[in-house]
Design an enzyme around this catalytic site. Structure first.
Site, mmCIF file in Angstrom:
data_model
loop_
_atom_site.group_PDB
_atom_site.id
_atom_site.type_symbol
_atom_site.label_atom_id
_atom_site.label_comp_id
_atom_site.label_asym_id
_atom_site.label_seq_id
_atom_site.Cartn_x
_atom_site.Cartn_y
_atom_site.Cartn_z
ATOM 1 N N SER A 89 -46.141 13.051 -19.285
ATOM 2 C CA SER A 89 -47.286 12.236 -19.126
ATOM 3 C C SER A 89 -47.324 11.328 -20.624
ATOM 4 C CB SER A 89 -48.534 12.808 -18.944
ATOM 5 O OG SER A 89 -49.622 12.249 -19.103
ATOM 6 N N TYR A 110 -54.147 20.104 -20.562
ATOM 7 C CA TYR A 110 -53.124 18.959 -20.156
ATOM 8 C C TYR A 110 -52.510 18.525 -21.324
ATOM 9 C CZ TYR A 110 -51.634 15.393 -16.948
ATOM 10 O OH TYR A 110 -50.692 14.396 -16.203
#
Length: 294
Positions: free
Chosen positions: A138, A151
């Protein structure tokens, strides 16, 4: 590596980026095993793709599921060429995240990649045939994820592991790429707006207001083109590279800018308009301009 007539495993393939990657691979003439925690979703994707696809349900953080996926691919289609470590989770959020949430985030977003690489890379080396390991990380793994420590940390680790793989095996016939998108129109992102977890809506807004939200098919198309060229860092949102360069140019100013961006998001949610990507640009890029001018 030419992305045609290859055998691939795609994890997290039941929806979103994974389903789009599986579809793009089959469209390019490859054969694919689609793996997902939701076995029904994996089967639906495989059914749509036809004879060149098979499905497997299971948790890819489990060594046994990874091994079963590779065995299914090789027994059905032939030796494995490509492993796409795409499955991801948004488990946990801030400091109040439990150890169980941290364990889930690290197991799915990082250790599943480690376990897959530990299985497939020695096979490729022993066979003396090229292999390709694609990590879906990401932009949060290069920058940060406002609102979610789990995350951000797990995606940083995913990028770090992909880098290590490329440095260690990239000159031994194993190509490695790391996909780092910002906003993509998937359930993984959109669920942030529906979640009642504290900070979830801010975390989602941090992504959607930072730039365009792309469709999974667009990301898959960009990814396969990059894999053909064996580029390590795949950025469907090109502005991420600019943001990353500004971060490395002056870390303290970048952090100060991200604090301003976080504050603007918190003031805007809930029930207020979300700042657009120009807010992020002003918060992070103006300080970089000051650095260049200084």
């Amino acid at each position: 590596m030419r992305m045609t007539d290859r055998v691939a495993v795609v994890t997290g393939g039941g929806a979103g980026i994974g389903a789009a990657l599986a579809s793009a691979l089959v469209d390019a003439g490859n054969r694919v095993v689609v793996v997902d925690l939701d076995g029904g979703a994996a089967q639906a994707v495989a059914d749509r793709l036809g004879d060149r696809a098979r499905a497997l349900g299971g948790d890819v953080a489990d060594d046994a599921v990874i091994a079963a996926a590779v065995d299914l691919a090789e027994s059905t289609f032939g030796p494995l060429d490509v492993f796409v470590a795409n499955a991801g989770t948004t488990a946990g959020m801030g400091l109040d995240s439990t150890d169980a949430a941290w364990s889930t985030a690290l197991n799915v977003n990082v250790l599943a990649h480690v376990r897959a690489a530990r299985l497939v890379i020695p096979r490729w080396l022993e066979r003396g045939t090229p292999g390709y390991f694609l990590t879906t990380a990401s932009a949060a793994g290069l920058l940060t994820q406002i609102g979610s420590a789990t995350y951000s940390v797990s995606k940083h680790a995913a990028v770090g592991f992909a880098e290590w793989l490329s440095v260690t095996y990239g000159d031994r016939g194993v190509a490695v790429s790391c996909l780092c998108p910002m906003g993509v129109n998937t359930a993984l992102l959109n669920s942030g707006f529906d979640s009642d977890r504290e900070g979830a809506s801010v975390a989602a807004a941090a992504v959607t207001s930072a730039g365009d939200v792309l469709e999974p098919d667009d990301v898959a198309r960009t990814t396969l083109e990059a894999m053909e060229a064996e580029r390590f860092l795949i950025l469907p949102h090109p502005q991420v590279l600019t943001m990353y360069s500004h971060k490395s140019a002056d870390y303290d100013r970048w952090i100060a800018g991200m604090r301003r961006y976080r504050s603007s998001l918190e003031r805007s949610a809930p029930g207020h308009s979300t700042p657009d990507h120009s807010t992020l640009e002003r918060s992070t890029l103006d300080s970089a301009a000051d650095t260049r001018q200084g």
